[in-house]
Design a protein around this motif. Structure first.
Motif, PDB file in Angstrom:
ATOM      1  N   UNK A 109      38.906  32.089  41.502  1.00 50.40           N
ATOM      2  CA  UNK A 109      39.197  30.665  41.776  1.00 50.40           C
ATOM      3  C   UNK A 109      38.962  29.755  40.573  1.00 50.40           C
ATOM      4  N   UNK A 110      39.209  30.276  39.382  1.00 49.20           N
ATOM      5  CA  UNK A 110      39.061  29.477  38.165  1.00 49.20           C
ATOM      6  C   UNK A 110      40.367  29.402  37.373  1.00 49.20           C
ATOM      7  N   UNK A 111      41.431  29.971  37.921  1.00 49.00           N
ATOM      8  CA  UNK A 111      42.737  29.933  37.260  1.00 49.00           C
ATOM      9  C   UNK A 111      42.971  31.039  36.248  1.00 49.00           C
ATOM     10  N   UNK A 112      42.012  31.958  36.087  1.00 45.19           N
ATOM     11  CA  UNK A 112      42.180  33.021  35.090  1.00 45.19           C
ATOM     12  C   UNK A 112      43.304  33.985  35.460  1.00 45.19           C
ATOM     13  N   UNK A 113      43.431  34.311  36.732  1.00 44.29           N
ATOM     14  CA  UNK A 113      44.497  35.237  37.153  1.00 44.29           C
ATOM     15  C   UNK A 113      45.866  34.632  36.865  1.00 44.29           C
ATOM     16  N   UNK A 114      46.036  33.366  37.162  1.00 43.64           N
ATOM     17  CA  UNK A 114      47.316  32.698  36.899  1.00 43.64           C
ATOM     18  C   UNK A 114      47.601  32.643  35.403  1.00 43.64           C
ATOM     19  N   UNK A 115      46.597  32.320  34.623  1.00 44.26           N
ATOM     20  CA  UNK A 115      46.749  32.238  33.162  1.00 44.26           C
ATOM     21  C   UNK A 115      47.188  33.590  32.589  1.00 44.26           C
ATOM     22  N   UNK A 134      57.583  44.178  39.239  1.00 47.03           N
ATOM     23  CA  UNK A 134      57.150  44.248  40.623  1.00 47.03           C
ATOM     24  C   UNK A 134      55.642  44.049  40.703  1.00 47.03           C
ATOM     25  N   UNK A 135      55.181  43.762  41.901  1.00 46.55           N
ATOM     26  CA  UNK A 135      53.751  43.694  42.187  1.00 46.55           C
ATOM     27  C   UNK A 135      53.600  43.942  43.679  1.00 46.55           C
ATOM     28  N   UNK A 136      52.424  44.412  44.066  1.00 46.24           N
ATOM     29  CA  UNK A 136      52.170  44.548  45.491  1.00 46.24           C
ATOM     30  C   UNK A 136      50.757  44.113  45.794  1.00 46.24           C
ATOM     31  N   UNK A 137      50.614  43.452  46.931  1.00 44.04           N
ATOM     32  CA  UNK A 137      49.333  42.889  47.343  1.00 44.04           C
ATOM     33  C   UNK A 137      49.121  43.168  48.826  1.00 44.04           C
ATOM     34  N   UNK A 138      47.865  43.247  49.202  1.00 45.21           N
ATOM     35  CA  UNK A 138      47.520  43.338  50.619  1.00 45.21           C
ATOM     36  C   UNK A 138      48.056  42.072  51.294  1.00 45.21           C
ATOM     37  N   UNK A 139      48.651  42.224  52.461  1.00 47.00           N
ATOM     38  CA  UNK A 139      49.265  41.087  53.148  1.00 47.00           C
ATOM     39  C   UNK A 139      48.286  39.942  53.401  1.00 47.00           C
ATOM     40  N   UNK A 140      47.002  40.264  53.581  1.00 47.19           N
ATOM     41  CA  UNK A 140      46.015  39.226  53.897  1.00 47.19           C
ATOM     42  C   UNK A 140      45.317  38.648  52.671  1.00 47.19           C
ATOM     43  N   UNK A 141      45.695  39.087  51.479  1.00 49.24           N
ATOM     44  CA  UNK A 141      45.057  38.592  50.254  1.00 49.24           C
ATOM     45  C   UNK A 141      45.742  37.293  49.813  1.00 49.24           C
ATOM     46  N   UNK A 142      45.359  36.209  50.479  1.00 48.30           N
ATOM     47  CA  UNK A 142      45.994  34.921  50.223  1.00 48.30           C
ATOM     48  C   UNK A 142      45.902  34.469  48.777  1.00 48.30           C
ATOM     49  N   UNK A 143      44.770  34.696  48.125  1.00 44.99           N
ATOM     50  CA  UNK A 143      44.598  34.240  46.742  1.00 44.99           C
ATOM     51  C   UNK A 143      45.588  34.935  45.809  1.00 44.99           C
ATOM     52  N   UNK A 144      45.688  36.251  45.886  1.00 47.32           N
ATOM     53  CA  UNK A 144      46.618  36.972  45.008  1.00 47.32           C
ATOM     54  C   UNK A 144      48.066  36.655  45.364  1.00 47.32           C
ATOM     55  N   UNK A 145      48.358  36.495  46.647  1.00 45.05           N
ATOM     56  CA  UNK A 145      49.720  36.139  47.036  1.00 45.05           C
ATOM     57  C   UNK A 145      50.106  34.773  46.458  1.00 45.05           C
ATOM     58  N   UNK A 146      49.166  33.830  46.446  1.00 44.13           N
ATOM     59  CA  UNK A 146      49.439  32.503  45.864  1.00 44.13           C
ATOM     60  C   UNK A 146      49.654  32.587  44.358  1.00 44.13           C
TER      61      UNK A 146
END
Length: 177
Positions: A109-115, A134-146
């Motif tokens: 939650x510090x923006x590092x993943x987006x950066x 491509x990428x895949x994420x767990x359906x319930x992982x809201x942070x990574x999906x965002x």
């Protein structure tokens, strides 16, 4: 592999065996594994094997996950990067480029993943000349999906894995950049 990247706050470099302790700290955290496969590491040797596996990918595929370091402090915050998936089938696909990341919980939650994601997508399309990422994420992982959505990836579909867990399949093409 001699590639090193920088963003405003991050340094991204190939994983080294000296990263094993920090990688183990990340991979043994059950919260980090909540939306993965629920199998936190229990011994550091598992992290060493991961690093050796990624280092083989550097040689075989000329790319792989990179250590992601906070420039301000030199701390290992996790890994990010592009992987060529040719060792298993995911959602009916193999031989594809996958973007992924895993960060230590204290850096969420510090923006590092987006950066990091923006850097890797840019590198993949401009330097590697990848047509689709491509990428895949767990359906319930809201942070990574965002993060993926914010960086321009499109949700293609939901799909179940072999255990019936629902995942999201994401994709972005060079043309949409």
């Amino acid at each position: 592999m001699n590639l090193v990247f920088e963003t405003e706050r991050l340094l991204l470099r190939p994983l080294e065996l000296s990263d094993a302790e920090a990688l183990f700290e990340l991979n043994k955290n059950p919260n980090v594994h909540k939306y993965l496969w629920q199998k936190p590491e229990v011994v550091i040797d598992e992290s060493i094997k991961v690093i050796e596996y990624v280092q083989r990918q550097y040689i075989e595929n000329k790319i792989g996950r990179f250590a992601t370091i906070l420039k301000e402090t030199g701390e290992f915050i996790g890994w990010t990067g592009i992987k060529f998936v040719n060792d298993h089938v995911e959602n009916g696909n193999t031989n594809f480029y996958d973007y992924g990341y895993r960060l230590n919980e204290k850096f969420w939650n510090k923006g590092y993943a987006t950066e990091a994601t923006k850097l890797w997508l840019d590198y993949g399309f401009k330097e590697m000349e990848i047509d689709k990422m491509n990428a895949y994420t767990h359906a319930e992982n809201g942070a990574s999906n965002r993060v993926l959505s914010k960086c321009g990836m499109k949700l293609i579909e939901d799909y179940p894995d072999k255990d019936g867990v629902i995942w999201k399949w994401w994709q972005i093409s060079k043309q949409s950049q």
